[in-house]
Design a protein around this motif. Structure first.
Motif, PDB file in Angstrom:
ATOM      1  N   TYR B  25      11.054  92.570  38.322  1.00 40.27           N
ATOM      2  CA  TYR B  25      10.678  91.212  37.958  1.00 40.27           C
ATOM      3  C   TYR B  25       9.783  90.620  39.033  1.00 40.27           C
ATOM      4  N   THR B  26       9.049  89.601  38.655  1.00 35.72           N
ATOM      5  CA  THR B  26       8.102  89.012  39.595  1.00 35.72           C
ATOM      6  C   THR B  26       8.485  87.605  40.027  1.00 35.72           C
ATOM      7  N   ASN B  27       9.293  86.927  39.231  1.00 32.18           N
ATOM      8  CA  ASN B  27       9.606  85.526  39.504  1.00 32.18           C
ATOM      9  C   ASN B  27      10.809  85.427  40.449  1.00 32.18           C
ATOM     10  N   SER B  28      10.579  84.967  41.650  1.00 33.99           N
ATOM     11  CA  SER B  28      11.659  84.886  42.638  1.00 33.99           C
ATOM     12  C   SER B  28      12.680  83.799  42.300  1.00 33.99           C
ATOM     13  N   MET B  29      12.386  82.986  41.304  1.00 29.39           N
ATOM     14  CA  MET B  29      13.342  81.945  40.886  1.00 29.39           C
ATOM     15  C   MET B  29      14.416  82.492  39.948  1.00 29.39           C
ATOM     16  N   PHE B  30      14.216  83.697  39.449  1.00 28.95           N
ATOM     17  CA  PHE B  30      15.232  84.285  38.573  1.00 28.95           C
ATOM     18  C   PHE B  30      16.528  84.464  39.357  1.00 28.95           C
ATOM     19  N   ASP B  31      17.643  84.012  38.770  1.00 32.36           N
ATOM     20  CA  ASP B  31      18.903  84.131  39.493  1.00 32.36           C
ATOM     21  C   ASP B  31      20.023  84.711  38.640  1.00 32.36           C
ATOM     22  N   TYR B  32      19.697  85.091  37.425  1.00 36.61           N
ATOM     23  CA  TYR B  32      20.717  85.676  36.560  1.00 36.61           C
ATOM     24  C   TYR B  32      20.042  86.709  35.684  1.00 36.61           C
ATOM     25  N   PHE B  33      20.659  87.879  35.642  1.00 35.42           N
ATOM     26  CA  PHE B  33      20.035  89.007  34.954  1.00 35.42           C
ATOM     27  C   PHE B  33      21.022  89.617  33.976  1.00 35.42           C
ATOM     28  N   LEU B  34      20.499  90.052  32.855  1.00 29.58           N
ATOM     29  CA  LEU B  34      21.359  90.579  31.807  1.00 29.58           C
ATOM     30  C   LEU B  34      20.756  91.870  31.262  1.00 29.58           C
ATOM     31  N   TRP B  35      21.611  92.721  30.779  1.00 31.03           N
ATOM     32  CA  TRP B  35      21.172  93.902  30.049  1.00 31.03           C
ATOM     33  C   TRP B  35      21.695  93.814  28.620  1.00 31.03           C
ATOM     34  N   TYR B  36      20.798  94.101  27.692  1.00 35.86           N
ATOM     35  CA  TYR B  36      21.147  94.127  26.286  1.00 35.86           C
ATOM     36  C   TYR B  36      20.826  95.500  25.716  1.00 35.86           C
ATOM     37  N   LYS B  37      21.611  95.879  24.748  1.00 39.45           N
ATOM     38  CA  LYS B  37      21.408  97.122  24.017  1.00 39.45           C
ATOM     39  C   LYS B  37      21.020  96.740  22.596  1.00 39.45           C
ATOM     40  N   LYS B  38      20.064  97.457  22.051  1.00 36.03           N
ATOM     41  CA  LYS B  38      19.610  97.089  20.703  1.00 36.03           C
ATOM     42  C   LYS B  38      19.411  98.333  19.851  1.00 36.03           C
ATOM     43  N   TYR B  39      20.064  98.306  18.685  1.00 36.73           N
ATOM     44  CA  TYR B  39      19.817  99.330  17.682  1.00 36.73           C
ATOM     45  C   TYR B  39      18.746  98.817  16.722  1.00 36.73           C
ATOM     46  N   PRO B  40      18.045  99.722  16.043  1.00 34.17           N
ATOM     47  CA  PRO B  40      17.027  99.289  15.080  1.00 34.17           C
ATOM     48  C   PRO B  40      17.601  98.321  14.049  1.00 34.17           C
ATOM     49  N   ALA B  41      16.841  97.299  13.730  1.00 35.96           N
ATOM     50  CA  ALA B  41      17.197  96.320  12.693  1.00 35.96           C
ATOM     51  C   ALA B  41      18.501  95.576  12.997  1.00 35.96           C
ATOM     52  N   GLU B  42      18.886  95.538  14.263  1.00 31.23           N
ATOM     53  CA  GLU B  42      20.038  94.732  14.660  1.00 31.23           C
ATOM     54  C   GLU B  42      19.649  93.808  15.797  1.00 31.23           C
ATOM     55  N   GLY B  43      20.483  92.823  16.059  1.00 37.99           N
ATOM     56  CA  GLY B  43      20.223  91.933  17.176  1.00 37.99           C
ATOM     57  C   GLY B  43      20.613  92.574  18.495  1.00 37.99           C
ATOM     58  N   PRO B  44      20.065  92.087  19.608  1.00 33.22           N
ATOM     59  CA  PRO B  44      20.480  92.589  20.922  1.00 33.22           C
ATOM     60  C   PRO B  44      21.964  92.313  21.152  1.00 33.22           C
ATOM     61  N   THR B  45      22.639  93.299  21.706  1.00 32.07           N
ATOM     62  CA  THR B  45      24.059  93.164  22.035  1.00 32.07           C
ATOM     63  C   THR B  45      24.205  93.076  23.542  1.00 32.07           C
ATOM     64  N   PHE B  46      24.859  92.053  24.009  1.00 30.28           N
ATOM     65  CA  PHE B  46      25.042  91.874  25.447  1.00 30.28           C
ATOM     66  C   PHE B  46      25.890  93.007  26.018  1.00 30.28           C
ATOM     67  N   LEU B  47      25.445  93.539  27.160  1.00 28.03           N
ATOM     68  CA  LEU B  47      26.172  94.627  27.817  1.00 28.03           C
ATOM     69  C   LEU B  47      26.820  94.176  29.110  1.00 28.03           C
ATOM     70  N   ILE B  48      26.007  93.709  30.013  1.00 26.03           N
ATOM     71  CA  ILE B  48      26.490  93.393  31.358  1.00 26.03           C
ATOM     72  C   ILE B  48      25.493  92.455  32.018  1.00 26.03           C
ATOM     73  N   SER B  49      25.976  91.661  32.947  1.00 25.05           N
ATOM     74  CA  SER B  49      25.095  90.725  33.644  1.00 25.05           C
ATOM     75  C   SER B  49      25.387  90.745  35.132  1.00 25.05           C
ATOM     76  N   ILE B  50      24.489  90.131  35.878  1.00 28.34           N
ATOM     77  CA  ILE B  50      24.697  90.008  37.314  1.00 28.34           C
ATOM     78  C   ILE B  50      24.026  88.742  37.815  1.00 28.34           C
ATOM     79  N   SER B  51      24.728  88.060  38.676  1.00 29.54           N
ATOM     80  CA  SER B  51      24.161  86.880  39.321  1.00 29.54           C
ATOM     81  C   SER B  51      23.457  87.313  40.593  1.00 29.54           C
TER      82      SER B  51
END
Lengths: 114, 113
Positions: B25-51
């Motif tokens: 990432y380039t923006n040093s103001m980002f303070d919360y990060f998330l990973w999502y998993k996505k199957y075709p034709a479905e919405g992103p599913t939250f996996l894990i995050s980190i502050s």
């Protein structure tokens, strides 16, 4: 487990027609979002909504788009006059907090403009 | 302006091995990060995050590492399973008053049986 639900799952519309995409966010969430994903591209932010008003919107979210929370449960995205390039998957999401918490996404509405 | 980048569009891993998905990432103001998993034709599913106050967060087979100085995070999946095959998106938000999550372009993971 609570989830975000979206209807319809697929909408086909003629160019120039109005469409309304519907979402029921998670009940205790306070922040609501619309994102879209054009086929093969990244998930793009459209708009966020809190306390019955738009908090932030992207440059994609022009005058053709509007959002509304008509009652305590639904959150809608309206496209006034659809264009071919509006064809995409539209995802609704909700979160408890604006940042520092997870946003949960619905299954999406595939909009096809013909 | 691509603020969140996933430079590997695809990754193939043998079942049982470790999958490592990267995000910059380039923006040093980002303070919360998330990973999502996505199957075709479905919405992103939250996996894990980190502050940003942490450098590691673990949940079962999934671990996210954050290197703030390098503006880099990674998702480790150990052991990888065929059901993990999906597109993985990293996303970021900042605490400076914006109300959105910025997504990366995604990495398609294929776990080979």
């Amino acid at each position: 487990e609570p989830e975000v639900t979206q209807t319809p799952s697929h909408q086909v519309t003629q160019m120039g027609q109005e469409v309304i995409l519907r979402c029921v966010p998670i009940s205790n969430h306070l922040y609501f979002y619309w994102y879209r994903q054009i086929l093969g591209q990244k998930v793009e932010f459209l708009v966020s909504f809190y306390n019955n008003e738009i908090s932030e919107k992207s440059e994609i979210f022009d005058d053709q788009f509007s959002v509304e929370r008509p009652d305590g449960s639904n959150f809608t995205l309206k496209i006034r006059s659809t264009k071919l390039e509006d064809s995409a998957m539209y995802f609704c999401a909700s979160s408890l907090l604006p940042t520092g918490s997870e946003a949960f996404f619905g299954q999406g509405t595939r909009l096809t403009v013909v | 302006d691509q603020q969140v980048k996933q430079n590997s569009p695809s990754l193939s891993v043998q079942e049982g091995r470790i999958s490592i998905l990267n995000c910059d990432y380039t923006n040093s103001m980002f303070d919360y990060f998330l990973w999502y998993k996505k199957y075709p034709a479905e919405g992103p599913t939250f996996l894990i995050s980190i502050s940003s106050i942490k450098d590691k967060n673990e949940d079962g087979r999934f671990t996210v590492f954050l290197n703030k100085s390098a503006k880099h995070l990674s998702l480790h999946i150990v052991p990888s399973q065929p059901g993990d095959s999906a597109v993985y998106f990293c996303a970021a938000s900042d605490g400076s008053g914006t109300y959105k999550y910025i997504f990366g372009t995604g990495t398609r993971l294929k776990v080979l049986a």
